[in-house]
Enzyme design. Structure first.
Site, mmCIF file in Angstrom:
data_model
loop_
_atom_site.group_PDB
_atom_site.id
_atom_site.type_symbol
_atom_site.label_atom_id
_atom_site.label_comp_id
_atom_site.label_asym_id
_atom_site.label_seq_id
_atom_site.Cartn_x
_atom_site.Cartn_y
_atom_site.Cartn_z
ATOM 1 N N LYS A 75 1.699 -0.489 17.475
ATOM 2 C CA LYS A 75 -0.007 -0.642 17.841
ATOM 3 C C LYS A 75 -0.557 -0.753 16.712
ATOM 4 O O LYS A 75 -0.735 0.079 16.272
ATOM 5 C CB LYS A 75 -0.884 0.084 18.800
ATOM 6 C CG LYS A 75 -2.194 -0.639 18.967
ATOM 7 C CD LYS A 75 -2.817 0.629 19.532
ATOM 8 C CE LYS A 75 -3.680 1.476 18.638
ATOM 9 N NZ LYS A 75 -4.601 0.090 17.505
ATOM 10 N N GLU A 118 0.434 12.591 11.450
ATOM 11 C CA GLU A 118 0.224 11.598 9.875
ATOM 12 C C GLU A 118 -1.038 11.331 9.672
ATOM 13 O O GLU A 118 -2.009 10.325 9.190
ATOM 14 C CB GLU A 118 0.773 10.989 8.993
ATOM 15 C CG GLU A 118 2.544 10.877 8.884
ATOM 16 C CD GLU A 118 2.820 11.823 7.914
ATOM 17 O OE1 GLU A 118 2.513 12.499 7.447
ATOM 18 O OE2 GLU A 118 3.845 11.797 7.958
ATOM 19 N N CYS A 178 -4.320 8.379 1.402
ATOM 20 C CA CYS A 178 -4.596 9.590 2.285
ATOM 21 C C CYS A 178 -4.396 10.663 1.791
ATOM 22 O O CYS A 178 -5.033 11.731 1.276
ATOM 23 C CB CYS A 178 -3.250 9.757 3.290
ATOM 24 S SG CYS A 178 -1.928 9.174 3.092
ATOM 25 N N GLU A 229 -13.057 13.960 3.341
ATOM 26 C CA GLU A 229 -12.255 12.770 3.080
ATOM 27 C C GLU A 229 -13.337 11.371 3.186
ATOM 28 O O GLU A 229 -13.679 11.166 3.706
ATOM 29 C CB GLU A 229 -11.321 12.870 4.425
ATOM 30 C CG GLU A 229 -10.318 11.265 3.387
ATOM 31 C CD GLU A 229 -9.142 11.335 4.697
ATOM 32 O OE1 GLU A 229 -10.015 11.280 6.245
ATOM 33 O OE2 GLU A 229 -7.840 10.897 3.863
HETATM 34 P P1 NAD Z 1 -8.244 6.158 12.987
HETATM 35 O O1 NAD Z 1 -7.302 7.294 13.332
HETATM 36 O O2 NAD Z 1 -9.298 5.848 13.363
HETATM 37 O O3 NAD Z 1 -7.491 4.382 13.352
HETATM 38 C C1 NAD Z 1 -5.779 5.149 13.218
HETATM 39 C C2 NAD Z 1 -4.860 4.605 14.036
HETATM 40 O O4 NAD Z 1 -4.878 4.661 15.543
HETATM 41 C C3 NAD Z 1 -5.265 2.792 15.181
HETATM 42 O O5 NAD Z 1 -4.778 1.878 14.754
HETATM 43 C C4 NAD Z 1 -6.367 2.822 15.414
HETATM 44 O O6 NAD Z 1 -6.605 2.312 16.724
HETATM 45 C C5 NAD Z 1 -5.343 4.014 16.113
HETATM 46 N N1 NAD Z 1 -6.039 5.597 17.287
HETATM 47 C C6 NAD Z 1 -7.594 5.797 16.328
HETATM 48 N N2 NAD Z 1 -8.257 6.623 17.887
HETATM 49 C C7 NAD Z 1 -7.072 6.286 18.900
HETATM 50 C C8 NAD Z 1 -6.859 7.082 20.083
HETATM 51 N N3 NAD Z 1 -7.525 8.450 20.529
HETATM 52 N N4 NAD Z 1 -5.352 7.174 20.428
HETATM 53 C C9 NAD Z 1 -4.753 5.992 19.617
HETATM 54 N N5 NAD Z 1 -4.383 5.242 18.676
HETATM 55 C C10 NAD Z 1 -5.678 6.425 18.815
HETATM 56 O O7 NAD Z 1 -7.608 5.799 10.644
HETATM 57 P P2 NAD Z 1 -7.899 4.892 10.155
HETATM 58 O O8 NAD Z 1 -9.314 4.601 9.800
HETATM 59 O O9 NAD Z 1 -7.756 3.843 10.255
HETATM 60 O O10 NAD Z 1 -7.141 5.473 9.043
HETATM 61 C C11 NAD Z 1 -7.988 5.796 7.623
HETATM 62 C C12 NAD Z 1 -7.598 7.458 8.250
HETATM 63 O O11 NAD Z 1 -5.703 7.517 8.418
HETATM 64 C C13 NAD Z 1 -8.014 8.410 7.442
HETATM 65 O O12 NAD Z 1 -7.903 9.758 7.652
HETATM 66 C C14 NAD Z 1 -6.028 8.853 5.992
HETATM 67 O O13 NAD Z 1 -6.576 9.773 5.321
HETATM 68 C C15 NAD Z 1 -5.337 8.857 7.431
HETATM 69 N N6 NAD Z 1 -3.407 8.430 6.843
HETATM 70 C C16 NAD Z 1 -3.080 9.343 6.140
HETATM 71 C C17 NAD Z 1 -2.180 8.958 6.130
HETATM 72 C C18 NAD Z 1 -0.681 9.821 5.828
HETATM 73 O O14 NAD Z 1 0.617 9.709 5.747
HETATM 74 N N7 NAD Z 1 -1.264 11.459 6.326
HETATM 75 C C19 NAD Z 1 -1.915 7.862 5.621
HETATM 76 C C20 NAD Z 1 -2.798 7.330 5.709
HETATM 77 C C21 NAD Z 1 -3.724 7.017 6.197
#
Ligand code: NAD
Length: 479
Positions: free
Chosen positions: A178, A252, A288, A386
């Site tokens: 997804k 992650e 991240c 962040e």
């Molecule tokens: P987000 O959590 O809003 O969304 C990430 C994904 O999860 C999207 O596909 C979203 O549709 C889905 N999602 C959101 N809530 C969900 C739920 N309750 N159940 C299932 N799926 C759900 O994050 P974002 O804004 O897309 O990405 C940015 C964040 O990701 C930042 O906090 C960043 O640090 C983190 N990130 C972490 C890493 C790592 O490897 N640790 C790498 C890249 C980004």
């Protein structure tokens, strides 16, 4: 405009259950660039059952000899390589990642990850035998977990999906991916690449959807393992669901890493500028692991602040599709507003703006002016939250013990860097930092070594052999 009308499910392009669509918008120009169908819960049901069928096939993917799976994974890497430039263009247009960076990372890094896992299969034992301590034999098998729900964010949509897809495929699992609603055109190109390989129908399925569809997928009874990259807030909700279901999960999550500048660091931008950029700012700060808390020693504090101020203000900001651009726009208007909110908060809290801090003069695109704050208190919002944009906070420290204390005074623990002329000294400091990964004078993830976070930055590891283990159950047969 790139338009798709069908979803990739069960190895085929199928008509979605509803007529809902996602319209993709250029982060740089705010012009429409594409449209794709949205997956509903009905489509997720079909995708999970196709993945289940593919996994349970008695002569299917999970039962293939690892060498045969490795060949199919290499084929996928080859198919993605043919599409690498187009992939980079799609990602850059959608999320604002500068095209030169998208070409190196989103176009190429997934190939490295896929080929690494294909190669690892040649050195992985899935069944070993040992003498039973009480007589007889214990056979230890490492078996694929089953159907994987893989959820990726928008910042590195292809690279972060590959961290899940490559080891899941290598293990023999099947996948429902997804992707994030902000970045879907690349996910459809990825599906086209899968369709051009010998990977059997149903092994990889793609369901574009928002958080509701994601939540439905991770709680689906047909799913055996969840792999998630995204924010800590979403990760916590997903962990709750997986805890209730006792479903294995890799998370992650977010970060707020420290870049510790030691008193012997080389600050000559001619030699360190590129590595500083990669470690502190790459992808418009939407990465991240970036070291966005810069810890500077008392005796070189002004020099660090001036150097970063000059460096950050010199970075060309512009349209992500322009090869000269080093800093592009934020991925969405909502995210731009969020980043600007943090800048306002920093200003209100009394931190000093060295460069940036003002609204971009561009009338189109979701740009934020790259910003450096000095005199930041590590307890402040600027240092603890962040921001996920081109915003650096410089924090003063007294001695190395003080630097280590400040670096560890964070709820996150994902990345970090130590800058020094003495790599041994840097490594000694790195050992003291509570984090999952850390670099000396650079930060460059290695597909063959584990990647992940501690504390609020996540659970489990991706990449390296540990990344494969995350998709394997261990079974012991006593005989
Ligand atoms: P987000 O959590 O809003 O969304 C990430 C994904 O999860 C999207 O596909 C979203 O549709 C889905 N999602 C959101 N809530 C969900 C739920 N309750 N159940 C299932 N799926 C759900 O994050 P974002 O804004 O897309 O990405 C940015 C964040 O990701 C930042 O906090 C960043 O640090 C983190 N990130 C972490 C890493 C790592 O490897 N640790 C790498 C890249 C980004």
């Amino acid at each position: 405009m790139t338009t798709y009308h069908q979803l990739f499910i069960g190895g085929d392009w199928v008509t979605p259950a509803t007529e809902e669509t996602y319209e993709l918008i250029s982060a740089s120009t705010e012009e429409p660039i594409g449209s794709v169908p949205a997956a509903s819960e009905i489509d997720v049901d079909v995708a999970v059952s196709e993945a289940r069928r593919a996994f349970d096939d008695p002569t299917g993917w999970a039962t293939w000899h690892p060498t045969r799976r490795a060949q199919a994974i290499d084929e996928l890497a080859d198919q993605l390589e043919l599409r690498a430039d187009e992939m980079a263009r799609r990602v850059a247009a959608q999320n604002g990642m500068p095209i030169t960076i998208a070409t190196q990372l989103e176009g190429r890094f997934p190939l490295l990850v896929l080929r690494y896992y294909a190669n690892l299969l040649g050195n992985t034992e899935f069944e070993t035998r040992q003498p039973h301590l009480l007589g007889g034999t214990s056979t230890i098998r490492r078996e694929p977990m089953g159907v994987v729900a893989a959820i990726s964010p928008w910042n590195y949509p292809q690279t972060l999906a590959s961290f899940k897809i490559a080891p899941a495929l290598a293990s023999g699992c099947t996948i429902v991916l997804k992707p994030s609603p902000e970045t879907l055109l690349d996910a459809f190109l990825f599906a086209e690449a899968v369709a051009a390989t010998s990977i059997p129908a149903g092994v990889v399925n793609v369901v574009p959807g928002g958080r509701e569809v994601g939540a439905y997928l991770i709680g689906h009874p047909g799913v055996d393992k969840v792999a998630f990259t995204g924010s800590t807030a979403s990760g916590r909700l997903i962990a709750e669901t997986c805890g209730r279901l006792l479903r294995p999960v890799t998370l992650e999550l977010g970060g707020k890493s420290a870049a510790i500048v030691l008193d012997d660091a080389d600050l000559n931008l001619e030699s360190v500028g590129e590595r500083l950029f990669e470690s502190l700012l790459v992808n418009n700060g939407q990465t991240c692991y970036l070291g966005t808390r810069v810890l500077a020693p008392d005796n070189r504090y002004d020099e660090v602040v001036d150097t970063l101020g000059a460096f950050v203000s010199s970075l060309p900001v512009g349209d992500a599709m322009d090869p000269q651009t080093m800093v592009g726009p934020m991925a969405s208007a909502l995210h731009r507003d969020r980043v600007e909110g943090f800048i306002e908060k920093g200003r209100a809290d009394g931190a000093r703006i060295v460069t940036g801090g003002c609204r971009s003069e561009r009338d189109r695109g979701w740009f934020v002016t790259p910003t450096v704050f000095a005199d930041v208190d590590n307890k402040s919002v600027l240092a603890q939250e962040e921001i996920f944009g081109p915003v650096l906070a410089v924090i003063r420290y007294r001695d190395v013990d003080d630097a280590v204390r400040i670096a560890n005074d964070s709820r996150y623990g994902l990345g970090g860097t130590v800058w020094t002329s003495d790599p041994e000294r840097g490594t000694a400091v790195a050992r003291r930092i509570h984090t999952g990964t850390i670099g000396i004078n650079r930060y460059l993830p290695d597909p063959s070594a584990p990647f992940g976070g501690v504390k609020d930055s996540g659970l489990g590891r991706e990449l390296g052999p540990e990344g494969l283990n995350a998709y394997l159950n261990v079974k012991t047969i006593y005989s």
